[in-house]
Write a protein that holds these residues in place. Sequence first.
Motif, PDB file in Angstrom:
ATOM      1  N   LEU A 210       0.855  -1.188   0.000  1.00  9.31           N
ATOM      2  CA  LEU A 210       0.000   0.000   0.000  1.00  9.31           C
ATOM      3  C   LEU A 210       0.891   1.238   0.000  1.00  9.31           C
TER       4      LEU A 210
ATOM      5  N   LYS B   2      -4.193   4.490   3.934  1.00  9.20           N
ATOM      6  CA  LYS B   2      -3.492   3.197   3.761  1.00  9.20           C
ATOM      7  C   LYS B   2      -3.691   2.295   4.979  1.00  9.20           C
TER       8      LYS B   2
ATOM      9  N   ASP C  62       1.640  -2.320   4.731  1.00  8.86           N
ATOM     10  CA  ASP C  62       1.317  -0.900   4.858  1.00  8.86           C
ATOM     11  C   ASP C  62       2.624  -0.141   5.043  1.00  8.86           C
TER      12      ASP C  62
ATOM     13  N   ILE D 232      -3.016   4.445  -3.028  1.00 14.47           N
ATOM     14  CA  ILE D 232      -4.214   4.963  -2.369  1.00 14.47           C
ATOM     15  C   ILE D 232      -4.280   6.476  -2.572  1.00 14.47           C
TER      16      ILE D 232
END
Length: 458
Positions: free
Chosen positions: A232, A240, A281, A313
């Motif tokens: 992400l 995220k 992440d 994102i």
Amino acid sequence: MQDYLVTNTAPETIAALATPPGSGGIGVIRVSGIRLNEFANALTGCNTDPIPRNATLVSFKDGQHQLIDSGLLLYFPAPHSFTGEDVLEIQGHGGRVVMQMLLSRCLELGARLAEPGEFSRRAYLNDKMDLAQAEGVADLIEAASAQAVRSAHRSLSGEFSQAVKNVVDQLIHLRLLIEATLDFPEEEIDAATMLRDIDAEARLQKLTADLANLRTRARQGSVLRSGLVVVLMGLPNAGKSSLLNRLAGDECAIVTEVAGTTRDALRETIQIEGIPLHIIDTAGLRETADVVEKLGIARTWKEIERADVVLQIIDARTGITPADRAIAVNCPGSVERLVVENKCDLAHLPAGCREEQGHHHVRLSAKTGEGIHYLHNELLRIAGWTGHGEDVLLARERHMEALTEAANRCEAASAHLTHPELTAEECRLAQEALSRITGEFTADDLLGEIFSRFCIGK
């Protein structure tokens, strides 16, 4: 009774703990070699040979005939055992110290510690299973999902090997037909006519189709086995961490309105239809003077370079900003990028999926979960997952390489139909590539590499 000691007669007797290290109700030590009925007698202090394939309650003794433990002893005489040799399974209480004492006693009696995968390697060398089945043992142990377990069972039962063998048999038959025509040049029949008479083109087309089907099943199995690494990335506060929590179904990451909250990579593994997805992440990407945040951003780019797919994102309220475009430009071209427009609830936009300028976009809300199924579907598409895996074969990288080489050889054979000798040679090379999957033609150094990745005791 007189103590027993394994002699140097080949094969060597090997022993290893077959259950995970640590404390448990039961621990199992596996021993494989020759004359293990005598080995068992020395271990138990009995003069009676163990009954084959029967669990017998016994006492295990040390070199001074002092009690180490009591438990069950199972004896599998050759060739009716996992390895094809005499095999003992010693089941005792699963404490760390008692298991180590039992294993040490086995080594005193002349066994040596087994290498990783050595039991399975002996099973392969003694024709108890082929190489693909042996790898199925390791895959079954390492399976990370119920679907992976079912696919590993298919390999272990020989389904993968049989599918490969069916293609190999077709190749052998075609080679025989072609080479038989080459043995009679005095007939003065041109090559095209000879190959047409044996229907070589149609046979090669069927081979190509069968290989394509096998590669599809194996490719999905490869994804099922190893999963996808999903990173992400995006600007701070794009959501995220919220998306990680939504995908994982838990509050794994701290979510605040403060930009730069995530400083280091957070990792979670989830499953979608049995496919493992390793979600990472990362720190928000931006210009910053904060030394710690800079380190987190540097690590983010390293994770992106190693990813199978990147989820960029963005905030659905602002759309793609110049800062988002700058991030996209720096994203490696070899990594698939999926644009996730988050916070569609705040932007008052419907969830959905579309393609724009060559990239797939998913609009969703990580906070409410609206549209998350669109993201699931896109990740499955990227993984190449086309079904529910009921016929998936749990393939490894070397299997995929062999299948690809065989397919290329069959295509080359079709291109050389005017030259029978070249067609026959390409078929031979395709057969050799496929035979490496089951181990019919496998170099010793490759065997060492394959079995070294197995766990101890297998």
